[in-house]
Scaffold this motif. Structure first.
Motif, PDB file in Angstrom:
ATOM      1  N   SER A 211       0.860  -0.934   0.007  1.00  0.00           N
ATOM      2  CA  SER A 211       0.024   0.006   0.139  1.00  0.00           C
ATOM      3  C   SER A 211       0.749   1.337  -0.035  1.00  0.00           C
ATOM      4  N   ARG A 212       2.089   1.158   0.691  1.00  0.00           N
ATOM      5  CA  ARG A 212       2.715   2.524   0.983  1.00  0.00           C
ATOM      6  C   ARG A 212       3.874   2.432  -0.068  1.00  0.00           C
ATOM      7  N   HIS A 213       4.289   1.550  -0.901  1.00  0.00           N
ATOM      8  CA  HIS A 213       5.302   1.463  -1.745  1.00  0.00           C
ATOM      9  C   HIS A 213       4.941   0.705  -2.956  1.00  0.00           C
ATOM     10  N   PRO A 214       3.791   0.953  -3.684  1.00  0.00           N
ATOM     11  CA  PRO A 214       3.426   0.136  -4.685  1.00  0.00           C
ATOM     12  C   PRO A 214       4.557  -0.023  -6.169  1.00  0.00           C
ATOM     13  N   ASP A 215       5.113   1.352  -6.105  1.00  0.00           N
ATOM     14  CA  ASP A 215       5.946   1.388  -7.313  1.00  0.00           C
ATOM     15  C   ASP A 215       7.163   0.760  -7.278  1.00  0.00           C
ATOM     16  N   GLU A 216       7.839   0.664  -6.099  1.00  0.00           N
ATOM     17  CA  GLU A 216       8.967  -0.116  -5.937  1.00  0.00           C
ATOM     18  C   GLU A 216       8.882  -1.730  -5.819  1.00  0.00           C
ATOM     19  N   LEU A 217       7.683  -2.003  -5.331  1.00  0.00           N
ATOM     20  CA  LEU A 217       7.394  -3.557  -5.451  1.00  0.00           C
ATOM     21  C   LEU A 217       6.800  -3.754  -6.696  1.00  0.00           C
ATOM     22  N   GLY A 218       5.865  -2.956  -7.263  1.00  0.00           N
ATOM     23  CA  GLY A 218       5.432  -3.284  -8.626  1.00  0.00           C
ATOM     24  C   GLY A 218       6.509  -3.387  -9.678  1.00  0.00           C
ATOM     25  N   ALA A 219       7.670  -2.641  -9.560  1.00  0.00           N
ATOM     26  CA  ALA A 219       8.965  -2.941 -10.593  1.00  0.00           C
ATOM     27  C   ALA A 219       9.482  -4.223 -10.329  1.00  0.00           C
ATOM     28  N   VAL A 220       9.492  -4.666  -9.025  1.00  0.00           N
ATOM     29  CA  VAL A 220      10.087  -5.926  -8.774  1.00  0.00           C
ATOM     30  C   VAL A 220       9.204  -7.031  -9.432  1.00  0.00           C
ATOM     31  N   TRP A 221       7.641  -6.983  -9.090  1.00  0.00           N
ATOM     32  CA  TRP A 221       6.891  -7.943  -9.845  1.00  0.00           C
ATOM     33  C   TRP A 221       6.915  -7.754 -11.274  1.00  0.00           C
ATOM     34  N   GLN A 222       7.072  -6.760 -11.868  1.00  0.00           N
ATOM     35  CA  GLN A 222       7.313  -6.656 -13.408  1.00  0.00           C
ATOM     36  C   GLN A 222       8.429  -7.331 -13.955  1.00  0.00           C
ATOM     37  N   ASP A 223       9.694  -7.257 -13.063  1.00  0.00           N
ATOM     38  CA  ASP A 223      10.666  -8.155 -13.630  1.00  0.00           C
ATOM     39  C   ASP A 223      10.466  -9.683 -13.552  1.00  0.00           C
ATOM     40  N   ALA A 224       9.956  -9.928 -12.465  1.00  0.00           N
ATOM     41  CA  ALA A 224       9.617 -11.344 -12.310  1.00  0.00           C
ATOM     42  C   ALA A 224       8.602 -11.881 -13.025  1.00  0.00           C
ATOM     43  N   ASN A 225       7.626 -11.116 -13.198  1.00  0.00           N
ATOM     44  CA  ASN A 225       6.618 -11.558 -14.399  1.00  0.00           C
ATOM     45  C   ASN A 225       7.228 -11.589 -15.743  1.00  0.00           C
ATOM     46  N   ASP A 226       7.995 -10.741 -16.015  1.00  0.00           N
ATOM     47  CA  ASP A 226       8.540 -10.747 -17.540  1.00  0.00           C
ATOM     48  C   ASP A 226       9.579 -11.946 -17.579  1.00  0.00           C
ATOM     49  N   HIS A 227      10.195 -12.283 -16.562  1.00  0.00           N
ATOM     50  CA  HIS A 227      11.082 -13.575 -16.494  1.00  0.00           C
ATOM     51  C   HIS A 227      10.302 -14.741 -16.682  1.00  0.00           C
ATOM     52  N   LEU A 228       9.168 -14.963 -15.919  1.00  0.00           N
ATOM     53  CA  LEU A 228       8.173 -16.027 -16.331  1.00  0.00           C
ATOM     54  C   LEU A 228       7.867 -16.013 -17.817  1.00  0.00           C
ATOM     55  N   ILE A 229       7.433 -15.060 -18.367  1.00  0.00           N
ATOM     56  CA  ILE A 229       6.983 -14.879 -19.691  1.00  0.00           C
ATOM     57  C   ILE A 229       8.029 -15.267 -20.769  1.00  0.00           C
ATOM     58  N   VAL A 230       9.337 -14.807 -20.280  1.00  0.00           N
ATOM     59  CA  VAL A 230      10.550 -15.093 -21.279  1.00  0.00           C
ATOM     60  C   VAL A 230      10.922 -16.322 -21.397  1.00  0.00           C
ATOM     61  N   VAL A 231      11.016 -17.045 -20.148  1.00  0.00           N
ATOM     62  CA  VAL A 231      11.379 -18.400 -19.751  1.00  0.00           C
ATOM     63  C   VAL A 231      10.203 -19.367 -20.427  1.00  0.00           C
ATOM     64  N   ASN A 232       9.028 -19.027 -20.346  1.00  0.00           N
ATOM     65  CA  ASN A 232       7.994 -19.836 -21.093  1.00  0.00           C
ATOM     66  C   ASN A 232       8.195 -19.922 -22.308  1.00  0.00           C
ATOM     67  N   ASP A 233       8.427 -18.468 -23.140  1.00  0.00           N
ATOM     68  CA  ASP A 233       8.564 -18.361 -24.467  1.00  0.00           C
ATOM     69  C   ASP A 233       9.932 -19.217 -25.130  1.00  0.00           C
ATOM     70  N   LEU A 234      11.052 -19.180 -24.151  1.00  0.00           N
ATOM     71  CA  LEU A 234      12.276 -19.825 -24.571  1.00  0.00           C
ATOM     72  C   LEU A 234      12.052 -21.431 -24.650  1.00  0.00           C
ATOM     73  N   PHE A 235      11.428 -22.149 -23.564  1.00  0.00           N
ATOM     74  CA  PHE A 235      11.202 -23.450 -23.666  1.00  0.00           C
ATOM     75  C   PHE A 235      10.071 -24.048 -24.249  1.00  0.00           C
ATOM     76  N   SER A 236       8.825 -23.193 -24.743  1.00  0.00           N
ATOM     77  CA  SER A 236       7.818 -23.709 -25.034  1.00  0.00           C
ATOM     78  C   SER A 236       7.636 -23.848 -26.643  1.00  0.00           C
ATOM     79  N   PHE A 237       8.781 -23.601 -27.506  1.00  0.00           N
ATOM     80  CA  PHE A 237       8.621 -23.782 -28.920  1.00  0.00           C
ATOM     81  C   PHE A 237       7.884 -25.001 -29.405  1.00  0.00           C
TER      82      PHE A 237
END
Length: 380
Positions: free
Chosen positions: A218-244
């Motif tokens: 609630s108090r630090h949505p931007d900082e923790l949201g940036a962490v979530w975005q990196d982590a989400n993008d990592h899941l997407i990239v890994v999925n795209d890498l191995f799911s050909f």
């Protein structure tokens, strides 16, 4: 004038590619309750369903989802891990049922919209699972009810909001496939940051550790949201890498994956895509660690529970990459990963082949030996 779209079709010579060694820094470890979870999960799933989106249940269970949970949440409380594993598997069943075109949800946006309205009522406790509903609805409802029986109010509210948003965004995916629309890369990434189910993974980390970070979010949505975005993008990239192989040979879906978008818009070869994803995965790990360092040097972030939470998300990211290397979900039933991380990968309709690139002894370096970037110089 808009440039002509290129073909996303896979050319025969592209069925083999070099999977490079990735300079990874996030560690893989495992929860000590793995044997118990491996026994419990299949028995529990079999008590509800006999197939997943038309796939034989025993083949589906062969994918090893219980291994993913135990690698992703190595520090989860023992009294919560089984419930976490069951819910993680329940949403994976939901993901398969909502994305495959041969399933009722995945094949009809009208059905999908009506189903999501019922699911939201079920998850909020406003109605029971309808008697005429598919069996997997009951599996998902029971898994959620078991999970939230000792969940804190703040975490449950945030968890519910994100779970319902994911389900609604799944309807958007069905509509895109139904209408034959083609997304641009940024639009695809924006959609997948929800439908990759990352928010569920991150909330489960809080639950497993027995903490509630509602105040911090609630108090630090931007900082923790940036962490979530990196982590989400990592899941997407890994999925795209191995799911050909899964995307091209099993699902034959060229509408909602980054590989098809990049092939149509930029003409990238499979090897160029692999190199791009491998580099991006390593880059995202370092970006994630840097954001964690920045958070943990603040007064609000330098707390034991924030350290534990960020460490666990790192394990989830590493576990997902490790799981993607060996799971039959991507590589076909019966696939056994040989531990090689620098390999020539050959995609066949019926399976994946992984061969060493080295002329001498292949590099069997195991992810279990990676040292945590959150560990101090003295190993503590």
């Amino acid at each position: 004038m808009q440039s002509a779209k290129l073909s996303a079709a896979l050319r025969p010579e592209e069925c083999s590619y070099r999977l490079p060694e990735m300079t990874l820094i996030l560690p893989v470890t495992v929860h000590p309750m793995l044997p118990q979870v491996q026994y419990d999960l299949p028995c529990w799933v079999r008590s509800y369903i006999t197939d997943v989106a038309g796939m034989d249940l025993e083949e589906w269970l062969n994918t090893g989802f219980e291994l993913w949970t135990c690698h992703a949440y190595p520090h989860a409380r023992e009294d919560r891990l089984l419930r976490m594993t069951r819910y993680a598997v329940a949403v994976t069943v939901a993901d398969d049922e909502t994305t495959r075109k041969n399933a009722p949800f995945g094949g009809s946006s009208a059905y999908a919209k009506a189903a999501v309205r019922v699911w939201e009522d079920m998850l909020h406790g406003r109605q029971a699972t309808p008697a005429e509903a598919p069996a997997w609805w009951q599996l998902m409802g029971d898994a959620w009810n078991d999970l939230c029986q000792d969940m804190s109010d703040g975490l449950r509210e945030r968890f519910l909001a994100d779970q319902c948003r994911i389900l609604r965004r799944s309807v958007t995916e069905v509509e895109i496939r139904e209408q034959g629309n083609e997304l641009e890369l940024e639009d695809y990434m924006d959609l997948r940051r929800d439908t990759i189910y990352g928010a569920v993974c991150w909330h489960l980390a809080e639950y497993g550790l027995g903490i509630d970070l509602t105040e911090e979010f609630s108090r630090h949505p931007d900082e923790l949201g940036a962490v979530w975005q990196d982590a989400n993008d990592h899941l997407i990239v890994v999925n795209d890498l191995f799911s050909f192989r899964k995307e091209w040979f099993v699902e034959q879906d060229t509408s909602l994956n980054a590989s098809s978008i990049l092939r149509r818009n930029k003409g990238l070869t499979v090897q160029q895509l692999v190199n791009r994803y491998a580099d991006r995965a390593a880059e995202l790990e370092r970006s994630y660690v840097q954001k964690c360092v920045e958070i943990t040097t603040t007064s609000w972030g330098n707390t034991p529970r924030m350290h534990a939470y960020l460490r666990e998300i790192g394990h989830i990211m590493a576990a997902t990459l490790h799981f993607s290397r060996f799971t039959s979900r991507y590589h076909a039933v019966g696939f056994l990963w040989n531990g090689i991380t620098d390999a020539t990968v050959t995609m066949l309709p019926e399976r994946t082949l992984i061969s060493p690139n080295h002329r001498t002894r292949p590099n069997y370096r195991t992810p279990y030996l990676y040292r945590s970037p959150f560990t101090s110089a003295d190993g503590s």
